[in-house]
Structures are given as structure tokens and as C-alpha cells.
Motif scaffolding. Sequence first.
Motif, mmCIF file in Angstrom:
data_model
loop_
_atom_site.group_PDB
_atom_site.id
_atom_site.type_symbol
_atom_site.label_atom_id
_atom_site.label_comp_id
_atom_site.label_asym_id
_atom_site.label_seq_id
_atom_site.Cartn_x
_atom_site.Cartn_y
_atom_site.Cartn_z
ATOM 1 N N VAL A 286 0.978 -1.122 0.142
ATOM 2 C CA VAL A 286 -0.181 0.046 0.014
ATOM 3 C C VAL A 286 0.793 1.219 0.169
ATOM 4 O O VAL A 286 0.651 2.147 -0.588
ATOM 5 N N LEU A 287 1.758 1.028 0.826
ATOM 6 C CA LEU A 287 2.779 2.298 0.726
ATOM 7 C C LEU A 287 3.513 2.702 -0.709
ATOM 8 O O LEU A 287 3.580 3.631 -1.205
ATOM 9 N N ASN A 288 3.597 1.565 -1.457
ATOM 10 C CA ASN A 288 4.054 1.633 -3.090
ATOM 11 C C ASN A 288 3.235 2.181 -3.629
ATOM 12 O O ASN A 288 3.445 3.200 -4.719
ATOM 13 N N LEU A 289 1.879 1.735 -3.375
ATOM 14 C CA LEU A 289 0.725 2.464 -4.187
ATOM 15 C C LEU A 289 0.744 3.786 -3.805
ATOM 16 O O LEU A 289 0.330 4.677 -4.851
ATOM 17 N N VAL A 290 0.727 4.277 -2.675
ATOM 18 C CA VAL A 290 0.672 5.793 -2.407
ATOM 19 C C VAL A 290 1.801 6.623 -2.940
ATOM 20 O O VAL A 290 1.736 7.639 -3.446
ATOM 21 N N ALA A 291 2.887 5.785 -2.849
ATOM 22 C CA ALA A 291 4.150 6.612 -3.318
ATOM 23 C C ALA A 291 4.015 6.838 -4.791
ATOM 24 O O ALA A 291 4.397 7.840 -5.387
ATOM 25 N N GLU A 292 3.485 5.916 -5.591
ATOM 26 C CA GLU A 292 3.204 5.953 -6.802
ATOM 27 C C GLU A 292 2.220 7.204 -7.217
ATOM 28 O O GLU A 292 2.741 8.022 -8.101
#
Length: 551
Positions: free
Chosen positions: A478-484
Motif C-alpha cells: 500500500v505504501l508503494n501505491l501511495v508512493a506512486e
Amino acid sequence: MNKEIISLYTRFIMTNIKNSFHWADINADKIIRERKKMFDSGKDAFVCASGITPSGTVHIGNFREIISVELVVRALRDKGEKVRFIYSWDDYDVFRKVPANMPDRENLEKFLRFPITMVPDPWGKEESYARANEAELESLLPAVGVFPDYIYQAAKYRKSEYAQGIKTALEKKDQIKKILDEHRTSPLDNEWMPVSVFCNKCSRDTTRVEGWDREWSISYSCSSCGNSEKVDLRETACAKLPWRIDWPMRWKHERVDFEPAGKDHHSEGGSFDTAERISKDIFDHEPPVTFQYDFLSIKGRGGKISSSSGEVISLRDVLEVYQPEIVRYMFAGTRPNTEFAISFDLDVIKIYEDYDKCERIYFGVEPVNEKKADKEKRIFELSQVNELPDEISYQIPFRHLCNLLQIQSGDIEAVIASLPDISEKQKEKLRVRSKCAWNWIRDFAPEDFRFELNTHGGTAGHAGDIPEDFDRDSSVRVLNLVAEEVRQLEKHTETTLAEAIYAAAGECSMEPKDLFRLIYTVLIGKEKGPRLAGFIMAAGKEKILPILEKY
RNA sequence: GGGCCGCUAGCUCAGCUGGUAGAGCAACGCCCUUUUAAGGCGUGGGUCAAUGGUUCGAAUCCAUUGCGGCUCACCA
């Protein structure tokens, strides 16, 4: 310089002064009504007086005295009157005790019973203890728009400028004694003399006046050093009047028309009460117009203005947290006879908000009824340090400013640079406000309020770690999704970013609530924080992305 | 004992040149699938301590009472 500022100020006031019911204007009217008829060939200006003793650090409670007078002085000048604004340092006072906040206390002890002008400066900078305390305040007053003519009583007494006043008191000593005795529990003894003397040999006031030749000569003896001598009031530097007589004598000497006093003086039998009678009966001077001001208290940092533990809250401390015009605003907006607290806690935010609202009313961008508008406009005018602004300030709510500053780790210029629509003129005031906000966060803000972007990796404690009760894989996902999303921050608005964050939570079957906790933990090491989308937008990609990309 | 000040919404207080009560917080409600409020909007809530007087009209002026607080009666 000072006079130019005042005249500018006069020219631009907006309020219809005649309809102002601000307390400063009401008092100005009263002074004009009662005092103007006393003008004569030797006098064409009102004399407004303020004064305190510099026997210790001048605290913010003492400041109420001088700012109260200054506000009335402005009100008089706004009505076109000439005013002489005097500030009288009672620096021929006796050094009675060493305040708890002083350095080098043991050495100071040796100078007890000396006049405070003859006690050395414990910081070693000024010529005396009294001067050190005076200089501290005098250096701060211009910042809040206060420019009095200073009178140094020690110098005047020592030049025998008050000799005639002392002689008058001696001549009418029985009458004075009678006035003072009316309110005393035990009457003054029959040998009492209305003069006190600092011994010429040892400088202490441990003396007894023993004789007076009914002219200019008095004799005294000192119980500390045994010195005994006769002095001429016209030449000696050692004689002064006790407070209750000194005060009315100076009213006469300076022809004072107005002087307020604290509630401790304004009581039947108090020093103002006896001073009024002595002024009239002994010195033949109609006592000044006056009012009583109440004490101040302190909120959010210890209990008292001047505590026995030694902490003293001074104007300098208040200016650390409040812009100068807001310091004035607090006093201008409160009637003098009501007590109020100078707050260092969360109330600071409210005071700033109140001031901003007052400014908006002044500039007509906040709708209020006419009566309220008149009142607020006048308060705003009186709050200004010098000339009135022709443009509204760049209003950032104090709370938001605190967040911006913390995002930028206290870099004020970076915060200002991030504001697209601020004018050059507005920047200076915002710098001052930012400095205050930063000081407040550092020294007084509650823990909930503070945060630090976890820019250096998981340094502070466990900041930056994924909380233990989170599933690591889905957290990383989920953090990666937000980072994106943050990577493409420029295409987002606050709303769309918020939506994207929710979408990310949905995609990983995570409750939004948990996601927020996760992100705040990662970014600032806390479970809560400023409203997230706006927070990320304000911090910017450069600061946020490197943190998120670590996972 | 004298003097001064206060008593207004649950809390903190504003309103006091007399024209029929207001702000913040709290509470409650609503808002964008949607926040955690450190957002936005909205709602409710007061015999203005009591009594008497002045007035066309009183939270506001006057008087009395009650309850709180401060201050003076040392020094400054």
C-alpha cells in the motif's frame, strides 16, 4: 523620528474618533474635559505620566502600566491634542531584597539598603543595577511602538531638582502626617520627618533625620556607619521623599494631567488615595485624571508573572511568541480594569485568530454589523506599532503556519517561498509571525502538535518503522501505491490525492483508518498528524517520496 | 474593617454611550464511497445572581441583598 511616526499615524486614522467608545478614547475625552481649562501661558500640552521602579526585572505586568498610558496618549493625539508622554524611573528607590532571578546574588547582598542606582550591574554591562533593568525595557519599547520621554528620578534628586518639593513637605509635615495617619493602624511617631536620606558615607538608607532648621538644612545620623552630619537640601544628593509624598510632589513638578495606577494603589487608604490629598492640600496641584488597571496572570507556563522560583515573565518573553502588534492588541482590546491572562498555551492560536479577524474587519473583508466594526477598527488602529497599513497582511492561520514550519524543519524562508501569492511588502510581517510560531512550537506547543518529517530514515526512536501489528507485505504494497501517487503529485489536487489514498487502501483491503496510522508512522513517527492530503501537498514530492520509497 | 471588581449558554468569556443576548470551546447533527480532525457547514442550549426602582423599553443606569475574588490598612 518618533514625532514623524505619530503624525503619520494621526493623518491616516480611519475611525470616526468622535463616535469611538474605546476606553482609551473615553479617557482622552475625560482628560480634555477636566484638564484643558488648567492650561495657561506656560503649558499647552497634556502631561501623561507613567512610571515604575527598576528594582528588578521589569515584568509584563509592569508593562500594562506603560502601554495603558501610551494608548491614551495616542487617543489624545488622534483628537489633535498635544501631549507630553513621560515615563518616570523611580531609580532612587532602596534596594530592599535581591530578586530570585538575578545572577551573582551573593555580591548583590552586600548592597542592600543602597539606592538601586548605586548597586552594580550583576551582568557587568551597565553603570548600575537600576540602569541594567531600565536599559532592558527601554531597548524593547520601540518594537511595540512606545516612545516616552524618560525621567530618571535619581539624577533629579541628586541634582537637588526636587529641593523645593522636599522643603514644602517639611514645612507641612504635620498636615502630611495627619493625612497619612488617617489610614494607618498605628500613627507615625512625633519625630517622623517626611524625608529619607541615603548616608553620604556608606550609601545606605539606615538613617534618621534628626533636625531641620526650617530652611534648607537638615541633619541626620546613620546607624550603619555612625556618620552624622548636616546637609543643605539645595546641594545635597542624599535626600529624597518617601513614596507617598514623592508621587504627588512629582505630579506638581511635571504638572501631570493623567496617570493610571495598579489596583494595589487604588484603594481607599492606598497610595493613590493619599497622594491625591497630598497633591491638593500640600502641593497645590489638582490630582491627575486616573484609572485603575488590574493585574495580569500567566497561562501555560508556570502560574505567576514573577514567581519566587525566580522566573520572571517579561515583555521580551511575550514578544518571543506574539507579534508586536498582537501584544498591543491584547492590551488595547481589554478594558484596563479587567484581569486577563497572557497565554503561552493553545490560547495563543486563538489570540492570533482573533487578531486576524480584527484585521479583516478593519479592511472590510469580514462582514459584521456597524457597531462591532467601529469598535474592532479602533482596536486595530491602536494595535499598530507605527503607521497604519494600507494593505491587509498575508493571513496564514497560526495553526497552519505551525504545520508548514514543521514540514520545512523551521526554515522560514522556505515556507515563505512556498506561498505563491504573497507580496514583497507582506513578507516582513510574515517573517516575524513565523519566528513567533516557531518559538511557540519549540517551547510551548503540546506534544500532539509537534512533528518532524522523518527525512533521515528511522532515526528518532522507531519513527519510520512499520508498526508491529501491521502485516508487512500488505503495508509495503500500500505504501508503494501511495508512493506512486506522490510521484505524480503535480497532477493531483488535494481532493484527488485524498481519493487516491482511499483507493489505495481499498485495493489492499486495508481500512482507511489503518492506512492513515501507517502513513503517519512512516512519515513522522506518530499515529496522527495534519490532514494527510494537504500535508503531503504542502511538504511536496521531494520530501515525501524519498521516505515512502524506502519500503 | 474599608475600598474596588465580578456574577451572562455545560466551560471560558464578550456585550455595559439603555433598543430586547453573542463568540470560542464542549455537545449534537450533516458533508464529499471519505479520514482521525489538527477540515467545511449547521443545530440546540441562557428568568443575563436575586429583589426593588428609573424608563415607552434594562444584561446595560440606581438602590438593597447574596455569593465569589482582589486590594488597602508595613514598604514602594
